[in-house]
Enzyme design. Sequence first.
Site, PDB file in Angstrom:
ATOM      1  N   CYS A  82     -31.680  83.695  85.679  1.00 30.73           N
ATOM      2  CA  CYS A  82     -31.933  83.100  84.371  1.00 30.73           C
ATOM      3  C   CYS A  82     -33.127  82.152  84.473  1.00 30.73           C
ATOM      4  CB  CYS A  82     -30.688  82.336  83.908  1.00 30.73           C
ATOM      5  SG  CYS A  82     -30.904  81.396  82.396  1.00 30.73           S
ATOM      6  N   CYS A  85     -32.608  75.930  83.655  1.00 30.14           N
ATOM      7  CA  CYS A  85     -31.884  75.115  84.651  1.00 30.14           C
ATOM      8  C   CYS A  85     -32.384  75.360  86.077  1.00 30.14           C
ATOM      9  CB  CYS A  85     -30.389  75.384  84.570  1.00 30.14           C
ATOM     10  SG  CYS A  85     -29.674  75.116  82.949  1.00 30.14           S
ATOM     11  N   CYS A 427     -42.569  63.987  74.801  1.00 22.99           N
ATOM     12  CA  CYS A 427     -41.866  64.954  75.641  1.00 22.99           C
ATOM     13  C   CYS A 427     -42.802  65.561  76.680  1.00 22.99           C
ATOM     14  CB  CYS A 427     -41.244  66.063  74.784  1.00 22.99           C
ATOM     15  SG  CYS A 427     -42.439  66.987  73.796  1.00 22.99           S
TER      16      CYS A 427
END
Length: 475
Positions: A82, A85, A427
């Site tokens: 994936c 994370c 950010c």
Amino acid sequence: MRKKNKRQVFENVAVVDAGAKGKTIGKAPDGRVIFLTNTVPGDIVDVQTTKKRKAYFEGIATQFHSLSDKRTTPECEHFGVCGGCKWQDMGYEHQLFYKQKEVANNLRRIGHLELPEITPIKGSKKQYFYRNKMEFSFSNSRWLTLEEIQSDTQITDKNALGFHIPGMWDKILDINKCHLQADPSNAIRLETKDFATKNDITFFNPRNQYGMLRTLMIRTSSIGEIMVLVQFYENDASKRVLLLEHLKNTFPEITALLYVINPKQNDTIYDQDVLCFAGRDHIFEEMEGLKFKINAKSFYQTNSEQAYELYKITRDFAGLTGNELIYDLYTGTGTIAQFVAKNAKKVIGIESVPEAILDAKSNADNNEISNVDFFVGDMKNIFNEQFISEHGIPDIIITDPPRDGMHKNVVQQILNIAPQKVVYVSCNSATQARDLELMKELYNVTKVQPVDMFPQTHHVENVVLLEKKSILDNN
């Protein structure tokens, strides 16, 4: 004909740091930097290069001779395949260290700024299950593991409901359990896939553009409300109702059950009509007694608990007395503007997205906040001398731009106005540093506070307080 760069192998490379975009850093024998994607600082590895540039290499570790003491066991079964994370294999305290280091390095190296002591990064109490919004994609040709490809067993279930494989727009990894959003997110996603498969509701084929089910969005709030939006590519009313009715009955806790019929080539919904199948067309989030209405297209910080910490820091940096006129640039749905309004005389919010301003005005009305006004327009155009003459010279500017930072015209207008304080929420500390360098002749950086909004990733928010230099400072 240009020769292709030959791949090289470097042995016993010490991984010494973590850098931008979550990559780790080693050194080649000739001193050039190697950017790596599958290591942790402290590892000693053999490296296969994938790219060669004048000043650096990119590569992957092919053999691990020594594992870093900064390592930890990833929680997620999908880690490494994936695309999200990517720092799950690094202990959380070390993630925070490298995030703070990146902020400091960007401000010093890109902005060439003199900094006060940086306040330790505000870590997240939740390292998993912290997101309030997730978007999943359907595919009728899921990403197959190497074991499945090499197996003699025929693959019959090719449907997927999950995430795009990094760099492969048409390949979807089927997700069994995601550790980013709390229950019932996983249950809703798995039930949607299972019911659709059993009832021959077709999954989308992104390459050839056919199939009924396209995306699934799940939003949750800290007060227990849930939004589910199913995006359909093909418009089969009977199957659409069959699926949505099943979700409504299986998950009665869903507050807003919505759908979109989108036959476009891309799956963005911002130019599409969002239709309500059951419940409301929105959910509510709450913060310090303020309620914020969130619809399918609304922007809201995706970590609710850390958003509260971020906004408290922003308000504290502003040091309000109740007499200030504040401009809130890039106000979005006006969350920061309304959060600080009770401590200010007046707040003016500016945003380029019309739908966001409609949400901001609606939320202010619902919260009975009368000392805020919101205006829509491209920031570099609307934030001009005429606007300032109409609404007043602000005492404080709060700015929270997108990742690209502020347009140079916006920076110049801030310098023309020269308010006593500027609170810059970002950010992306690299573009923040670029903007701050343009302002350093007029302002001192007096406070810096990183905030971790996204554990297990390299992303980090940063809040900076700028205070106008005195005549003595300039001399």
